[in-house]
Write an enzyme that holds these catalytic residues in place. Structure first.
Site, PDB file in Angstrom:
ATOM      1  N   TYR A  11       1.069   7.973  11.688  1.00 49.47           N
ATOM      2  CA  TYR A  11      -0.011   7.706  10.736  1.00 49.47           C
ATOM      3  C   TYR A  11       0.508   7.014   9.479  1.00 49.47           C
ATOM      4  CZ  TYR A  11      -3.297  10.479  13.422  1.00 49.47           C
ATOM      5  OH  TYR A  11      -4.125  10.925  14.414  1.00 49.47           O
ATOM      6  N   GLY A  13       4.018   5.472   9.292  1.00 52.52           N
ATOM      7  CA  GLY A  13       4.853   4.327   9.669  1.00 52.52           C
ATOM      8  C   GLY A  13       4.035   3.131  10.128  1.00 52.52           C
ATOM      9  N   ASP A  33       9.889   3.942  17.785  1.00 55.91           N
ATOM     10  CA  ASP A  33       9.551   5.356  17.984  1.00 55.91           C
ATOM     11  C   ASP A  33      10.168   5.831  19.298  1.00 55.91           C
ATOM     12  OD1 ASP A  33       6.955   7.080  16.587  1.00 55.91           O
ATOM     13  OD2 ASP A  33       7.849   7.876  18.431  1.00 55.91           O
ATOM     14  N   ALA A 218       4.647  17.769  -5.500  1.00 56.76           N
ATOM     15  CA  ALA A 218       3.813  18.186  -6.634  1.00 56.76           C
ATOM     16  C   ALA A 218       2.421  17.551  -6.534  1.00 56.76           C
ATOM     17  CB  ALA A 218       4.479  17.787  -7.952  1.00 56.76           C
ATOM     18  N   ALA A 221       0.399  19.317  -3.974  1.00 52.85           N
ATOM     19  CA  ALA A 221       0.059  20.665  -4.435  1.00 52.85           C
ATOM     20  C   ALA A 221      -1.070  20.611  -5.475  1.00 52.85           C
ATOM     21  CB  ALA A 221       1.298  21.344  -5.029  1.00 52.85           C
ATOM     22  N   CYS A 272      -0.684  17.563   5.890  1.00 52.93           N
ATOM     23  CA  CYS A 272       0.334  17.739   4.841  1.00 52.93           C
ATOM     24  C   CYS A 272       0.090  18.794   3.781  1.00 52.93           C
ATOM     25  CB  CYS A 272       0.591  16.395   4.180  1.00 52.93           C
ATOM     26  SG  CYS A 272       1.344  15.239   5.333  1.00 52.93           S
ATOM     27  N   LYS A 275       1.479  22.255   4.766  1.00 51.66           N
ATOM     28  CA  LYS A 275       2.913  22.129   5.056  1.00 51.66           C
ATOM     29  C   LYS A 275       3.707  21.880   3.772  1.00 51.66           C
ATOM     30  CE  LYS A 275       4.088  17.932   6.843  1.00 51.66           C
ATOM     31  NZ  LYS A 275       5.132  17.146   6.207  1.00 51.66           N
TER      32      LYS A 275
HETATM   33  P1  NAD Z   1       3.337  11.364  12.927  1.00 55.80           P
HETATM   34  O1  NAD Z   1       3.579  12.564  13.736  1.00 55.80           O
HETATM   35  O2  NAD Z   1       2.047  10.630  13.065  1.00 55.80           O
HETATM   36  O3  NAD Z   1       4.497  10.282  13.196  1.00 55.80           O
HETATM   37  C1  NAD Z   1       5.850  10.588  13.250  1.00 55.80           C
HETATM   38  C2  NAD Z   1       6.455   9.778  14.394  1.00 55.80           C
HETATM   39  O4  NAD Z   1       7.885   9.901  14.343  1.00 55.80           O
HETATM   40  C3  NAD Z   1       6.044  10.256  15.788  1.00 55.80           C
HETATM   41  O5  NAD Z   1       5.407   9.188  16.476  1.00 55.80           O
HETATM   42  C4  NAD Z   1       7.362  10.665  16.469  1.00 55.80           C
HETATM   43  O6  NAD Z   1       7.401  10.390  17.851  1.00 55.80           O
HETATM   44  C5  NAD Z   1       8.370   9.842  15.688  1.00 55.80           C
HETATM   45  N1  NAD Z   1       9.738  10.351  15.722  1.00 55.80           N
HETATM   46  C6  NAD Z   1      10.167  11.627  15.472  1.00 55.80           C
HETATM   47  N2  NAD Z   1      11.509  11.686  15.544  1.00 55.80           N
HETATM   48  C7  NAD Z   1      11.950  10.429  15.829  1.00 55.80           C
HETATM   49  C8  NAD Z   1      13.247   9.852  16.020  1.00 55.80           C
HETATM   50  N3  NAD Z   1      14.350  10.597  15.891  1.00 55.80           N
HETATM   51  N4  NAD Z   1      13.329   8.535  16.335  1.00 55.80           N
HETATM   52  C9  NAD Z   1      12.206   7.779  16.459  1.00 55.80           C
HETATM   53  N5  NAD Z   1      10.964   8.267  16.276  1.00 55.80           N
HETATM   54  C10 NAD Z   1      10.825   9.575  15.957  1.00 55.80           C
HETATM   55  O7  NAD Z   1       3.550  11.773  11.401  1.00 55.80           O
HETATM   56  P2  NAD Z   1       2.957  11.066  10.094  1.00 55.80           P
HETATM   57  O8  NAD Z   1       1.605  11.612   9.792  1.00 55.80           O
HETATM   58  O9  NAD Z   1       3.149   9.596  10.193  1.00 55.80           O
HETATM   59  O10 NAD Z   1       3.917  11.679   8.998  1.00 55.80           O
HETATM   60  C11 NAD Z   1       5.258  11.275   8.890  1.00 55.80           C
HETATM   61  C12 NAD Z   1       5.812  11.784   7.576  1.00 55.80           C
HETATM   62  O11 NAD Z   1       5.051  11.230   6.496  1.00 55.80           O
HETATM   63  C13 NAD Z   1       5.723  13.293   7.396  1.00 55.80           C
HETATM   64  O12 NAD Z   1       6.842  13.723   6.678  1.00 55.80           O
HETATM   65  C14 NAD Z   1       4.480  13.492   6.552  1.00 55.80           C
HETATM   66  O13 NAD Z   1       4.572  14.662   5.767  1.00 55.80           O
HETATM   67  C15 NAD Z   1       4.508  12.272   5.668  1.00 55.80           C
HETATM   68  N6  NAD Z   1       3.193  11.816   5.161  1.00 55.80           N
HETATM   69  C16 NAD Z   1       2.102  11.794   5.981  1.00 55.80           C
HETATM   70  C17 NAD Z   1       0.885  11.315   5.498  1.00 55.80           C
HETATM   71  C18 NAD Z   1      -0.343  11.260   6.367  1.00 55.80           C
HETATM   72  O14 NAD Z   1      -1.408  10.922   5.862  1.00 55.80           O
HETATM   73  N7  NAD Z   1      -0.279  11.545   7.643  1.00 55.80           N
HETATM   74  C19 NAD Z   1       0.799  10.811   4.198  1.00 55.80           C
HETATM   75  C20 NAD Z   1       1.946  10.831   3.401  1.00 55.80           C
HETATM   76  C21 NAD Z   1       3.135  11.338   3.901  1.00 55.80           C
HETATM   77  C1  UGA Z   2      -3.644  13.840   1.377  1.00 53.42           C
HETATM   78  C2  UGA Z   2      -3.472  13.191  -0.014  1.00 53.42           C
HETATM   79  O1  UGA Z   2      -4.773  12.869  -0.522  1.00 53.42           O
HETATM   80  C3  UGA Z   2      -2.614  11.920   0.080  1.00 53.42           C
HETATM   81  O2  UGA Z   2      -2.392  11.402  -1.233  1.00 53.42           O
HETATM   82  C4  UGA Z   2      -1.271  12.275   0.719  1.00 53.42           C
HETATM   83  O3  UGA Z   2      -0.479  11.114   0.869  1.00 53.42           O
HETATM   84  C5  UGA Z   2      -1.508  12.904   2.072  1.00 53.42           C
HETATM   85  O4  UGA Z   2      -2.357  14.091   1.925  1.00 53.42           O
HETATM   86  C6  UGA Z   2      -0.251  13.376   2.754  1.00 53.42           C
HETATM   87  O5  UGA Z   2       0.748  13.593   2.115  1.00 53.42           O
HETATM   88  O6  UGA Z   2      -0.371  13.562   3.955  1.00 53.42           O
HETATM   89  P1  UGA Z   2      -5.157  13.382   3.499  1.00 53.42           P
HETATM   90  O7  UGA Z   2      -4.694  14.724   3.922  1.00 53.42           O
HETATM   91  O8  UGA Z   2      -5.047  12.255   4.446  1.00 53.42           O
HETATM   92  O9  UGA Z   2      -4.354  12.916   2.182  1.00 53.42           O
HETATM   93  O10 UGA Z   2      -6.686  13.446   3.056  1.00 53.42           O
HETATM   94  P2  UGA Z   2      -7.448  13.992   1.754  1.00 53.42           P
HETATM   95  O11 UGA Z   2      -8.498  13.037   1.423  1.00 53.42           O
HETATM   96  O12 UGA Z   2      -6.533  14.360   0.677  1.00 53.42           O
HETATM   97  O13 UGA Z   2      -8.160  15.304   2.309  1.00 53.42           O
HETATM   98  C7  UGA Z   2      -7.421  16.462   2.656  1.00 53.42           C
HETATM   99  C8  UGA Z   2      -8.383  17.590   2.976  1.00 53.42           C
HETATM  100  O14 UGA Z   2      -9.040  18.054   1.794  1.00 53.42           O
HETATM  101  C9  UGA Z   2      -9.501  17.198   3.942  1.00 53.42           C
HETATM  102  O15 UGA Z   2      -9.726  18.248   4.852  1.00 53.42           O
HETATM  103  C10 UGA Z   2     -10.694  17.000   3.041  1.00 53.42           C
HETATM  104  O16 UGA Z   2     -11.921  17.177   3.693  1.00 53.42           O
HETATM  105  C11 UGA Z   2     -10.454  18.088   2.002  1.00 53.42           C
HETATM  106  N1  UGA Z   2     -11.119  17.823   0.705  1.00 53.42           N
HETATM  107  C12 UGA Z   2     -10.813  16.729  -0.029  1.00 53.42           C
HETATM  108  C13 UGA Z   2     -12.040  18.749   0.226  1.00 53.42           C
HETATM  109  O17 UGA Z   2     -12.321  19.776   0.873  1.00 53.42           O
HETATM  110  N2  UGA Z   2     -12.643  18.521  -0.990  1.00 53.42           N
HETATM  111  C14 UGA Z   2     -12.352  17.421  -1.741  1.00 53.42           C
HETATM  112  O18 UGA Z   2     -12.928  17.274  -2.833  1.00 53.42           O
HETATM  113  C15 UGA Z   2     -11.416  16.503  -1.248  1.00 53.42           C
END
Ligand code: NAD
Ligand code: UGA
Length: 480
Positions: A11, A13, A33, A218, A221, A272, A275
């Site tokens: 999501y 990358g 990947d 932070a 959080a 996130c 976690k």
């Molecule tokens: P994801 O599970 O969608 O993607 C992670 C990918 O990494 C998977 O496709 C997996 O197969 C691959 N992978 C794992 N180990 C590997 C390796 N050794 N070599 C190659 N590929 C490998 O996760 P994501 O949602 O993209 O989140 C990734 C990181 O970004 C997490 O630390 C998450 O906390 C952070 N993050 C996520 C979001 C979000 O909105 N999803 C936003 C900000 C930060």
């Molecule tokens: C959240 C942060 O908003 C991003 O900045 C961050 O990069 C990301 O986490 C991450 O580190 O993964 P995301 O989880 O994709 O993004 O979506 P949000 O819009 O933040 O919503 C998170 C949850 O809170 C959802 O279940 C949403 O429905 C809920 N939410 C959001 C509420 O219940 N009330 C609100 O007012 C806003």
């Protein structure tokens, strides 16, 4: 030509690299990947994630300067800048289980980078990681470096799902942390130049490594804390007759507080928030700060309370049992405009109702039956691993039926629960739904999307989070 490689086509990358490729046509970007099926999907017409605007960006660059590949080692060895965006799940076993971040995937990526590198590289932490991870990564790389120079940068991602492309095009800020040495500063400048292709330089913040790592935890959080604060208020609103929408509107008008992230809900979900807060709690505990740890733990506790409170409200208002009753679940994704179900509150609500022997008929416009069945059967935290390492598809839960239409889900149902705020739920034909339901017909709106007055006029008994209660609900108080 500068070459970028991103390890992890998830999501973060996938969309992040697609936008870099679009905005920097002279940079070659490879996203790699270990999951072959994910890479195949990125190379097909059906991308592995649903995100508004993503298809267009990928179509414009794929095959030109954007490549998706499972040949991880080749692309890492050729790259000048390696982003690491792999899973950082919560540990389920051993030291720190249930709280600490599991850095298995990060460590194996770092070891692989060290093994295959033949030239100097900037290694960028894109995953959300505990403070001081950069130090651990640096140690792995330098102890195995064969004389190669690795500069580690922290460049946490702040995109939100559903608005990822918009957030990447127009970020509030880009944060880059690095060592305060000349080499560290040079690496920061190189990454800043990439973002400066489209992000105004005053929005690119540079800091030391630890500040960048901690700022990400932070920020999440603080965001989650706002939701738990308004959700805590929603319980008090129900008890006093106040309306949470009016309260959050009034509170949010204070420019020091601001209006965003004050929507009461059935609870926050997503991969996130929980976690990252658990991770923060663990770091506080490890640093001898139990009071700070407990402060942040409370954000999660209120979130769990909100989901339990919702289930209790449903069961108690339906004569204290939902056993054998059909309950329609509208929405399963953790928020609208995404097919992502990681830590969605729908999982806990559905499990709570199944625990009371309800029959569930679930409809979500973006989530399929296999995913829903997997989510309801999977153990907590098991979802946050590469797909091929997750438990095999479990046997389906018989009391769960997944349909592709809100009208089919609600037909002959005793109650309807709205768990995701999809726009289409605002404009459903609720008279038709009412006519086809068992009576009394209940609606439990966990996202405050319906017009309660209209629904009450049709004949529904309506529960909306944090809103004044129907007499029916007042007469059937829920145990918290
Ligand atoms: P994801 O599970 O969608 O993607 C992670 C990918 O990494 C998977 O496709 C997996 O197969 C691959 N992978 C794992 N180990 C590997 C390796 N050794 N070599 C190659 N590929 C490998 O996760 P994501 O949602 O993209 O989140 C990734 C990181 O970004 C997490 O630390 C998450 O906390 C952070 N993050 C996520 C979001 C979000 O909105 N999803 C936003 C900000 C930060
Ligand atoms: C959240 C942060 O908003 C991003 O900045 C961050 O990069 C990301 O986490 C991450 O580190 O993964 P995301 O989880 O994709 O993004 O979506 P949000 O819009 O933040 O919503 C998170 C949850 O809170 C959802 O279940 C949403 O429905 C809920 N939410 C959001 C509420 O219940 N009330 C609100 O007012 C806003």
């Amino acid at each position: 030509m500068v070459k970028i490689c991103c390890i992890g086509a998830g999501y973060v990358g996938g969309p992040t690299m697609a936008v870099i490729a679009l905005k920097c046509p002279e940079i070659e970007v490879a996203v790699v990947d270990i999951s072959v099926s994910r890479i195949t999907a990125w190379n097909s017409d059906a991308l592995p994630i649903y995100e508004p605007g993503l298809d267009e960006v990928v179509k414009k660059c794929r095959g030109k300067n954007l490549f998706f590949s499972s040949d991880v080692e080749k692309h890492v060895s050729e790259a000048d800048i390696v982003f690491v965006s792999v899973n950082t799940p919560t540990k389920t076993q051993g030291l720190g289980a249930g709280k600490a971040a599991d850095l298995t995937y990060w460590e194996s990526a770092a070891r692989m980078i060290a093994d295959v590198s033949k030239s100097n590289k900037i290694v960028v932490e894109k995953s959300t990681v505990p403070v001081k991870t950069a130090e651990a990564i640096e140690k792995i790389l330098t102890h195995n470096s064969k004389g190669i120079d690795f500069q580690i940068l922290s460049n946490p991602e702040f995109l939100a799902e559903g608005t990822a492309i918009q957030d990447l095009f127009n970020p509030d800020r880009v944060l880059i942390g690095g060592r305060e040495t000349p080499e560290g500063q040079k690496a920061i400048a190189a990454l800043r130049d990439v973002y400066a292709h489209w992000v105004p330089v005053d929005r690119i913040i540079c800091s030391n490594l630890w500040s960048a790592e901690l700022s990400k935890l932070a920020a999440n959080a603080f965001l989650a804390q706002r939701i738990s604060s308004v959700n805590a208020m929603s319980a008090l609103c129900e008890a006093t007759g106040a309306d949470v929408s009016q309260v959050s509107h009034a509170v949010g008008k204070d420019t020091r507080i601001g209006p965003k992230f004050l929507n009461a809900s059935v609870g926050f979900g997503g991969s996130c928030f929980q976690k990252d807060i658990l991770n923060l709690v663990y770091i506080c505990e490890c640093n001898g700060l139990p009071e700070v740890a407990n402060y942040w733990k409370q954000v999660i506790k209120i979130n769990d309370y909100q989901k339990t409170r919702f289930v209790n409200r449903i069961v108690s208002s339906m004569f204290n049992t939902v056993s054998g009753k059909k309950i329609a679940i509208l929405g399963f994704a953790f928020k609208k405009d995404t097919g992502d179900t990681r830590e969605t509150p729908a999982i806990d609500v559905c499990k709570g109702l199944l625990g009371d022997k309800a029959l569930l008929s679930i409809y979500d416009p973006q989530v399929n039956e296999e995913q829903i069945q997997r989510d309801l059967a999977m153990k907590k935290f098991d979802w946050d691993h590469p797909v091929h390492l997750q438990p095999m598809s479990p046997t389906s839960i018989k009391q769960v039926n997944v349909v592709w239409d809100a009208y089919a889900a609600t037909k002959d149902a005793h109650g309807v629960c709205i768990l995701t705020e999809w726009d289409e739920f605002k404009t459903l034909d609720y008279q038709r739904i009412y006519d086809n339901m068992r009576k009394p017909a209940f609606i439990f709106d966990g996202r405050n999307v319906v017009d309660e007055a209209k629904l009450r006029a049709i004949g529904f008994i309506v529960y909306s989070i944090g809103k004044p209660l129907d007499q029916w609900l007042k007469d059937m108080p829920a145990v918290a």
